[in-house]
Write a protein that holds these residues in place. Structure first.
Motif, PDB file in Angstrom:
ATOM      1  N   SER A 181       0.845  -1.192   0.000  1.00 55.98           N
ATOM      2  CA  SER A 181       0.000   0.000   0.000  1.00 55.98           C
ATOM      3  C   SER A 181       0.883   1.245   0.000  1.00 55.98           C
ATOM      4  CB  SER A 181      -0.913   0.008   1.227  1.00 55.98           C
ATOM      5  OG  SER A 181      -1.666   1.207   1.279  1.00 55.98           O
ATOM      6  N   LEU A 182       0.522   2.235  -0.774  1.00 60.53           N
ATOM      7  CA  LEU A 182       1.345   3.437  -0.889  1.00 60.53           C
ATOM      8  C   LEU A 182       1.379   4.276   0.383  1.00 60.53           C
ATOM      9  CD1 LEU A 182       0.978   5.064  -4.431  1.00 60.53           C
ATOM     10  CD2 LEU A 182       2.929   3.902  -3.400  1.00 60.53           C
ATOM     11  N   ASP A 183       0.446   4.067   1.299  1.00 57.68           N
ATOM     12  CA  ASP A 183       0.481   4.825   2.547  1.00 57.68           C
ATOM     13  C   ASP A 183       1.307   4.124   3.623  1.00 57.68           C
ATOM     14  OD1 ASP A 183      -1.228   2.746   3.083  1.00 57.68           O
ATOM     15  OD2 ASP A 183      -2.945   3.995   3.634  1.00 57.68           O
ATOM     16  N   HIS A 184       2.056   3.073   3.235  1.00 58.28           N
ATOM     17  CA  HIS A 184       2.901   2.367   4.191  1.00 58.28           C
ATOM     18  C   HIS A 184       4.366   2.339   3.764  1.00 58.28           C
ATOM     19  CE1 HIS A 184      -0.962   0.978   5.732  1.00 58.28           C
ATOM     20  NE2 HIS A 184      -0.332   0.578   6.817  1.00 58.28           N
ATOM     21  N   VAL A 185       4.748   3.260   2.895  1.00 59.09           N
ATOM     22  CA  VAL A 185       6.126   3.296   2.421  1.00 59.09           C
ATOM     23  C   VAL A 185       6.728   4.672   2.684  1.00 59.09           C
ATOM     24  CG1 VAL A 185       5.866   1.504   0.672  1.00 59.09           C
ATOM     25  CG2 VAL A 185       5.290   3.871   0.094  1.00 59.09           C
ATOM     26  N   ILE A 186       8.014   4.827   2.386  1.00 60.25           N
ATOM     27  CA  ILE A 186       8.675   6.110   2.608  1.00 60.25           C
ATOM     28  C   ILE A 186       8.012   7.200   1.760  1.00 60.25           C
ATOM     29  CG2 ILE A 186      10.893   5.131   3.299  1.00 60.25           C
ATOM     30  CD1 ILE A 186      11.884   5.521   0.448  1.00 60.25           C
ATOM     31  N   ARG A 187       8.134   8.433   2.202  1.00 56.44           N
ATOM     32  CA  ARG A 187       7.422   9.548   1.570  1.00 56.44           C
ATOM     33  C   ARG A 187       7.801   9.711   0.101  1.00 56.44           C
ATOM     34  NH1 ARG A 187       9.114  14.400   5.048  1.00 56.44           N
ATOM     35  NH2 ARG A 187       8.027  15.551   3.414  1.00 56.44           N
ATOM     36  N   GLY A 188       9.064   9.466  -0.220  1.00 58.33           N
ATOM     37  CA  GLY A 188       9.498   9.595  -1.601  1.00 58.33           C
ATOM     38  C   GLY A 188       8.772   8.638  -2.530  1.00 58.33           C
ATOM     39  N   TRP A 189       8.471   7.433  -2.028  1.00 59.59           N
ATOM     40  CA  TRP A 189       7.716   6.464  -2.820  1.00 59.59           C
ATOM     41  C   TRP A 189       6.244   6.846  -2.909  1.00 59.59           C
ATOM     42  CZ3 TRP A 189       8.359   1.203  -4.743  1.00 59.59           C
ATOM     43  CH2 TRP A 189       9.702   0.881  -4.992  1.00 59.59           C
ATOM     44  N   THR A 190       5.678   7.273  -1.808  1.00 59.77           N
ATOM     45  CA  THR A 190       4.265   7.665  -1.814  1.00 59.77           C
ATOM     46  C   THR A 190       4.016   8.770  -2.831  1.00 59.77           C
ATOM     47  OG1 THR A 190       4.058   7.103   0.532  1.00 59.77           O
ATOM     48  CG2 THR A 190       2.357   8.509  -0.391  1.00 59.77           C
ATOM     49  N   GLU A 191       4.900   9.756  -2.848  1.00 62.63           N
ATOM     50  CA  GLU A 191       4.755  10.857  -3.799  1.00 62.63           C
ATOM     51  C   GLU A 191       5.111  10.419  -5.217  1.00 62.63           C
ATOM     52  OE1 GLU A 191       6.556  15.317  -4.780  1.00 62.63           O
ATOM     53  OE2 GLU A 191       7.187  14.259  -2.947  1.00 62.63           O
ATOM     54  N   GLY A 192       6.228   9.731  -5.365  1.00 62.87           N
ATOM     55  CA  GLY A 192       6.725   9.392  -6.692  1.00 62.87           C
ATOM     56  C   GLY A 192       5.835   8.454  -7.479  1.00 62.87           C
ATOM     57  N   LEU A 193       5.303   7.423  -6.816  1.00 60.47           N
ATOM     58  CA  LEU A 193       4.459   6.454  -7.525  1.00 60.47           C
ATOM     59  C   LEU A 193       3.175   7.091  -8.046  1.00 60.47           C
ATOM     60  CD1 LEU A 193       4.890   3.315  -8.000  1.00 60.47           C
ATOM     61  CD2 LEU A 193       6.496   4.383  -6.429  1.00 60.47           C
ATOM     62  N   LEU A 231       3.643  -1.972 -12.235  1.00 62.86           N
ATOM     63  CA  LEU A 231       3.016  -3.093 -12.944  1.00 62.86           C
ATOM     64  C   LEU A 231       1.498  -3.124 -12.793  1.00 62.86           C
ATOM     65  CD1 LEU A 231       5.568  -5.900 -11.950  1.00 62.86           C
ATOM     66  CD2 LEU A 231       5.589  -4.428 -13.991  1.00 62.86           C
ATOM     67  N   ASN A 232       0.992  -2.722 -11.597  1.00 64.90           N
ATOM     68  CA  ASN A 232      -0.439  -2.833 -11.365  1.00 64.90           C
ATOM     69  C   ASN A 232      -0.857  -1.894 -10.227  1.00 64.90           C
ATOM     70  OD1 ASN A 232      -3.045  -4.022 -11.814  1.00 64.90           O
ATOM     71  ND2 ASN A 232      -2.767  -5.224  -9.957  1.00 64.90           N
ATOM     72  N   VAL A 233      -2.138  -1.477 -10.279  1.00 70.64           N
ATOM     73  CA  VAL A 233      -2.725  -0.651  -9.229  1.00 70.64           C
ATOM     74  C   VAL A 233      -4.049  -1.265  -8.821  1.00 70.64           C
ATOM     75  CG1 VAL A 233      -3.681   1.605  -8.649  1.00 70.64           C
ATOM     76  CG2 VAL A 233      -1.650   1.464 -10.103  1.00 70.64           C
ATOM     77  N   LYS A 234      -4.269  -1.350  -7.500  1.00 72.36           N
ATOM     78  CA  LYS A 234      -5.522  -1.883  -6.991  1.00 72.36           C
ATOM     79  C   LYS A 234      -6.145  -0.903  -6.035  1.00 72.36           C
ATOM     80  CE  LYS A 234      -7.547  -5.921  -4.681  1.00 72.36           C
ATOM     81  NZ  LYS A 234      -7.268  -7.239  -4.019  1.00 72.36           N
ATOM     82  N   ARG A 235      -7.391  -0.516  -6.291  1.00 71.46           N
ATOM     83  CA  ARG A 235      -8.091   0.402  -5.405  1.00 71.46           C
ATOM     84  C   ARG A 235      -8.571  -0.338  -4.153  1.00 71.46           C
ATOM     85  NH1 ARG A 235      -6.368   4.839  -7.736  1.00 71.46           N
ATOM     86  NH2 ARG A 235      -7.352   5.442  -9.688  1.00 71.46           N
ATOM     87  N   PRO A 236      -8.622   0.378  -3.011  1.00 76.50           N
ATOM     88  CA  PRO A 236      -9.154  -0.255  -1.803  1.00 76.50           C
ATOM     89  C   PRO A 236     -10.639  -0.568  -1.953  1.00 76.50           C
ATOM     90  CG  PRO A 236      -8.768   2.082  -1.441  1.00 76.50           C
ATOM     91  CD  PRO A 236      -8.178   1.760  -2.766  1.00 76.50           C
ATOM     92  N   GLN A 237     -11.078  -1.652  -1.324  1.00 78.78           N
ATOM     93  CA  GLN A 237     -12.478  -2.071  -1.425  1.00 78.78           C
ATOM     94  C   GLN A 237     -13.367  -1.200  -0.547  1.00 78.78           C
ATOM     95  OE1 GLN A 237     -13.498  -4.396  -3.583  1.00 78.78           O
ATOM     96  NE2 GLN A 237     -11.391  -4.621  -4.269  1.00 78.78           N
TER      97      GLN A 237
END
Length: 250
Positions: A192-204, A244-250
């Motif tokens: 999940s993008l809200d569980h990684v370093i800030r640079g990844w959250t913004e960059g992805l 590679l892929n994006v999945k929206r939260p349910q």
């Protein structure tokens, strides 16, 4: 895969505690100016001297003074001669909501550099790298300081901050030392993008599925001044990332 996940670690250890106490002490002093008293012309010299001295009028006054003694002794033992005028200014700036002369990141770095000069040298080397890298024509820089290079654009979905993504990536230090590589493990990573370093959250969130970017992440958007496995404290990070892929939260 440890290298991309966010973490919370207490910074500055004993220095931060002492500094915090010092700020509390001087803040208390700054908020409680000693009232001026009218001294009669017939007052003796000793009376004038006594009336201009601070008085411990309450338990809070006594506690504030005790903290001041403790902090002053601590810094004297560390060989640091404090400029109390500037420390008081810092307190007043914060208490009056004025813009400080230093950011929190700059202040934290100063504390850490005092106890670990090697860390300071490492941070300066990485900052020099980022300054030179920023000048390259193919490098884009966001408002936060994140630098990125578009290797290949994608045409699919673009993730939001709370989406789950699947990526392949390689992570290195600015000197090229590799610390993580999903390609070598033979399988992509999903998180999940809200569980990684800030640079990844913004960059992805700048990427679309099918894209491949290269990120240059300042330490403030990575692990800060914390050491993380084989990644030295204060390190800027370089990642090649393929979405590679994006999945929206349910």
């Amino acid at each position: 895969m440890l290298a991309i996940f966010a973490t919370q670690i207490t910074l500055m250890k004993k220095y931060s505690v002492a500094a915090f106490c010092l700020l509390l002490t001087l803040a208390a002093i700054a908020q409680k100016p000693i009232p001026k008293k009218t001294v009669s012309k017939t007052a003796t010299k000793s009376t004038t001297s006594a009336s201009s001295s601070p008085v411990l009028k309450s338990e809070n006054d006594s506690l504030s003074y005790a903290i001041g003694l403790s902090v002053a002794n601590f810094y004297r033992q560390q060989g640091i001669k404090l400029n109390t005028t500037l420390v008081t200014k810092a307190c007043n700036d914060v208490l009056s909501n004025k813009k400080p002369l230093l950011t929190d990141d700059q202040a934290n770095l100063l504390f850490m550099c005092h106890s670990n000069p090697q860390l300071c040298a490492h941070v300066k080397d990485d900052e020099k790298f980022l300054v030179e890298n920023k000048r390259k024509a193919n490098i884009k820089t966001t408002a936060s300081g994140l630098q990125y290079e578009v290797v290949k654009e994608g045409t699919g979905m673009r993730p939001n901050a709370n989406d789950t993504v699947t990526v392949n990536y390689k992570g290195t230090l600015t000197n090229g030392t590799e610390f993580d590589n999903s390609y070598k493990r033979g399988e992509p990573a999903t998180f999940s993008l809200d569980h990684v370093i800030r640079g990844w959250t913004e960059g992805l969130q700048l990427m679309s599925v099918g894209a491949k970017y290269k990120f240059y992440i300042p330490y403030q958007l990575g692990y800060g001044l914390n050491e993380m496995g084989t990644i030295p404290a204060g390190s800027a990070l370089v990642f090649e990332v393929e979405l590679l892929n994006v999945k929206r939260p349910q």
